[in-house]
Design a protein around this motif. Structure first.
Motif, PDB file in Angstrom:
ATOM      1  N   CYS A 112     -30.559  12.648 -10.281  1.00 25.97           N
ATOM      2  CA  CYS A 112     -29.830  12.031 -11.383  1.00 25.97           C
ATOM      3  C   CYS A 112     -30.477  10.691 -11.736  1.00 25.97           C
ATOM      4  N   ALA A 113     -30.585  10.404 -13.021  1.00 29.86           N
ATOM      5  CA  ALA A 113     -31.181   9.146 -13.453  1.00 29.86           C
ATOM      6  C   ALA A 113     -30.477   8.654 -14.708  1.00 29.86           C
ATOM      7  N   VAL A 114     -30.451   7.340 -14.860  1.00 31.67           N
ATOM      8  CA  VAL A 114     -29.984   6.730 -16.105  1.00 31.67           C
ATOM      9  C   VAL A 114     -31.159   6.660 -17.060  1.00 31.67           C
ATOM     10  N   PHE A 115     -30.921   7.059 -18.306  1.00 33.86           N
ATOM     11  CA  PHE A 115     -31.962   7.079 -19.346  1.00 33.86           C
ATOM     12  C   PHE A 115     -31.347   6.437 -20.583  1.00 33.86           C
ATOM     13  N   THR A 116     -31.617   5.146 -20.781  1.00 29.64           N
ATOM     14  CA  THR A 116     -30.864   4.360 -21.752  1.00 29.64           C
ATOM     15  C   THR A 116     -31.756   3.454 -22.585  1.00 29.64           C
ATOM     16  N   ASN A 117     -31.270   3.070 -23.745  1.00 29.10           N
ATOM     17  CA  ASN A 117     -31.938   2.053 -24.551  1.00 29.10           C
ATOM     18  C   ASN A 117     -31.419   0.655 -24.232  1.00 29.10           C
ATOM     19  N   LYS A 118     -30.491   0.559 -23.301  1.00 31.89           N
ATOM     20  CA  LYS A 118     -30.050  -0.752 -22.834  1.00 31.89           C
ATOM     21  C   LYS A 118     -31.175  -1.413 -22.052  1.00 31.89           C
ATOM     22  N   HIS A 119     -31.220  -2.741 -22.082  1.00 34.31           N
ATOM     23  CA  HIS A 119     -32.188  -3.533 -21.322  1.00 34.31           C
ATOM     24  C   HIS A 119     -32.245  -3.028 -19.880  1.00 34.31           C
ATOM     25  N   GLY A 120     -33.430  -2.593 -19.436  1.00 35.68           N
ATOM     26  CA  GLY A 120     -33.569  -1.982 -18.123  1.00 35.68           C
ATOM     27  C   GLY A 120     -33.050  -2.829 -16.967  1.00 35.68           C
ATOM     28  N   PRO A 121     -33.473  -4.104 -16.854  1.00 32.26           N
ATOM     29  CA  PRO A 121     -32.947  -4.942 -15.769  1.00 32.26           C
ATOM     30  C   PRO A 121     -31.427  -5.080 -15.816  1.00 32.26           C
ATOM     31  N   SER A 122     -30.855  -5.174 -17.012  1.00 30.49           N
ATOM     32  CA  SER A 122     -29.392  -5.247 -17.137  1.00 30.49           C
ATOM     33  C   SER A 122     -28.753  -3.955 -16.638  1.00 30.49           C
ATOM     34  N   ALA A 123     -29.359  -2.829 -16.993  1.00 35.07           N
ATOM     35  CA  ALA A 123     -28.814  -1.536 -16.565  1.00 35.07           C
ATOM     36  C   ALA A 123     -28.797  -1.427 -15.047  1.00 35.07           C
ATOM     37  N   ARG A 124     -29.850  -1.906 -14.393  1.00 37.38           N
ATOM     38  CA  ARG A 124     -29.893  -1.839 -12.926  1.00 37.38           C
ATOM     39  C   ARG A 124     -28.873  -2.796 -12.296  1.00 37.38           C
ATOM     40  N   THR A 125     -28.697  -3.956 -12.912  1.00 40.94           N
ATOM     41  CA  THR A 125     -27.672  -4.886 -12.434  1.00 40.94           C
ATOM     42  C   THR A 125     -26.295  -4.248 -12.519  1.00 40.94           C
ATOM     43  N   LEU A 150     -21.449  -1.725 -10.170  1.00 41.76           N
ATOM     44  CA  LEU A 150     -20.472  -0.636 -10.172  1.00 41.76           C
ATOM     45  C   LEU A 150     -20.595   0.261  -8.937  1.00 41.76           C
ATOM     46  N   GLY A 151     -21.560  -0.029  -8.083  1.00 41.10           N
ATOM     47  CA  GLY A 151     -21.679   0.686  -6.825  1.00 41.10           C
ATOM     48  C   GLY A 151     -22.165   2.114  -6.922  1.00 41.10           C
ATOM     49  N   VAL A 152     -23.065   2.405  -7.889  1.00 37.60           N
ATOM     50  CA  VAL A 152     -23.553   3.781  -8.022  1.00 37.60           C
ATOM     51  C   VAL A 152     -25.072   3.885  -7.909  1.00 37.60           C
ATOM     52  N   THR A 153     -25.749   2.800  -7.590  1.00 35.55           N
ATOM     53  CA  THR A 153     -27.213   2.839  -7.492  1.00 35.55           C
ATOM     54  C   THR A 153     -27.679   3.889  -6.491  1.00 35.55           C
ATOM     55  N   HIS A 154     -26.957   4.028  -5.391  1.00 33.10           N
ATOM     56  CA  HIS A 154     -27.357   4.981  -4.356  1.00 33.10           C
ATOM     57  C   HIS A 154     -27.238   6.433  -4.804  1.00 33.10           C
ATOM     58  N   LEU A 155     -26.554   6.670  -5.915  1.00 30.72           N
ATOM     59  CA  LEU A 155     -26.401   8.018  -6.433  1.00 30.72           C
ATOM     60  C   LEU A 155     -27.489   8.378  -7.439  1.00 30.72           C
ATOM     61  N   LEU A 156     -28.353   7.417  -7.754  1.00 29.85           N
ATOM     62  CA  LEU A 156     -29.369   7.584  -8.789  1.00 29.85           C
ATOM     63  C   LEU A 156     -30.769   7.577  -8.204  1.00 29.85           C
ATOM     64  N   ASP A 157     -31.636   8.412  -8.783  1.00 25.34           N
ATOM     65  CA  ASP A 157     -33.036   8.437  -8.377  1.00 25.34           C
ATOM     66  C   ASP A 157     -33.879   7.459  -9.180  1.00 25.34           C
ATOM     67  N   ALA A 158     -33.385   7.030 -10.341  1.00 23.12           N
ATOM     68  CA  ALA A 158     -34.117   6.062 -11.166  1.00 23.12           C
ATOM     69  C   ALA A 158     -33.203   5.562 -12.276  1.00 23.12           C
ATOM     70  N   VAL A 159     -33.568   4.416 -12.828  1.00 21.79           N
ATOM     71  CA  VAL A 159     -32.899   3.872 -14.016  1.00 21.79           C
ATOM     72  C   VAL A 159     -33.992   3.489 -15.000  1.00 21.79           C
ATOM     73  N   PHE A 160     -34.052   4.172 -16.146  1.00 23.88           N
ATOM     74  CA  PHE A 160     -35.043   3.913 -17.182  1.00 23.88           C
ATOM     75  C   PHE A 160     -34.356   3.224 -18.356  1.00 23.88           C
ATOM     76  N   GLY A 161     -34.867   2.058 -18.762  1.00 24.72           N
ATOM     77  CA  GLY A 161     -34.253   1.336 -19.865  1.00 24.72           C
ATOM     78  C   GLY A 161     -35.266   0.604 -20.714  1.00 24.72           C
ATOM     79  N   ALA A 162     -34.755  -0.133 -21.695  1.00 21.84           N
ATOM     80  CA  ALA A 162     -35.612  -0.923 -22.583  1.00 21.84           C
ATOM     81  C   ALA A 162     -36.366  -1.972 -21.780  1.00 21.84           C
ATOM     82  N   VAL A 163     -37.585  -2.246 -22.192  1.00 20.38           N
ATOM     83  CA  VAL A 163     -38.586  -3.163 -21.618  1.00 20.38           C
ATOM     84  C   VAL A 163     -39.226  -2.607 -20.348  1.00 20.38           C
TER      85      VAL A 163
END
Length: 224
Positions: A106-119, A124-137
């Motif tokens: 599972c990964a986040v795939f967003t146009n939101k600012h990438g560093p903000s998305a990871r923050t 929200l305590g779900v980073t461990h459920l994700l294999d990656a977070v892809f965002g703007a920049v």
């Protein structure tokens, strides 16, 4: 269920409700520039294509020249207030947990600012459920650029034949189709079922719980 080995999730309006902070930041930006404050409805209509696109839509053609001044005002305020009122939408955490337990990437795939998305994912305590977070920049691209979708698949080692996108906007639908895989949508964001159907969504659902049942054969109970 066994068909999908990789699931890409949009963020705003799909996994989480972040519009309190987004609206607050746009209000601050326009107020600082001496312009009328946008309503929540105006912000809903503006978002989806990345920050610059959203601000441009709110500024309008008449004030387009203020974009370069507006972006840093927004970013500075956003960095201090991005956690304001943010919350996972019902069923989001439970679906991520269920997919993770079954070995689905599972990964986040967003146009939101990438560093903000990871923050946000950490908060929200779900980073461990994700294999990656892809965002703007994170890359030069945005949804629905084909290159952005291809980058996500390559990074995850994913095959388009066993991948799907979960989103709430035409950007998500086009990004998925550009990558050669389906997009299943929820109406918890900024678009109606008819708008998503017209944009080519492979299926449309009222919430994440309904989507989990229909697409993945999962019966999840959203914790309140």
């Amino acid at each position: 269920m066994n068909r999908f080995h990789t699931v890409l999730f949009d963020l705003d309006g799909t996994l989480l409700d972040h519009f309190a902070a987004i609206h607050k930041s746009h209000v601050h930006t326009m107020r600082t520039l001496g312009l009328p404050e946008p309503t929540m409805e105006q912000v809903h209509r503006a978002v989806g294509g990345g920050l610059e696109v959203a601000i441009s839509r709110i500024l309008g053609e008449k004030n387009a020249a203020l974009l370069e001044k507006a972006v840093p005002i927004y970013r500075a305020y956003w960095n201090e207030n991005m956690l304001h009122g943010v919350a996972l939408l019902p069923g989001s955490r439970e679906l991520l947990e269920a997919l993770k337990a079954r070995g689905v990437r599972c990964a986040v795939f967003t146009n939101k600012h990438g560093p903000s998305a990871r923050t946000l994912m950490d908060h929200l305590g779900v980073t461990h459920l994700l294999d990656a977070v892809f965002g703007a920049v994170d890359t030069p691209w945005f949804k629905p650029d084909r290159e952005f979708t291809e980058h996500a698949l390559l990074t995850l080692g994913a095959d388009s034949a066993t991948t799907c996108m979960i989103g709430d906007s035409p950007y998500d639908i086009k990004a998925a189709h550009n990558g050669g895989f389906p997009c299943h949508c929820v109406t918890t964001g900024t678009h109606t079922a008819q708008e998503l159907t017209d944009a080519g969504a492979n299926s449309v659902h009222p919430d994440m719980t309904s989507l989990a049942r229909a697409i993945f054969g999962l019966e999840i109970i959203a914790r309140i």
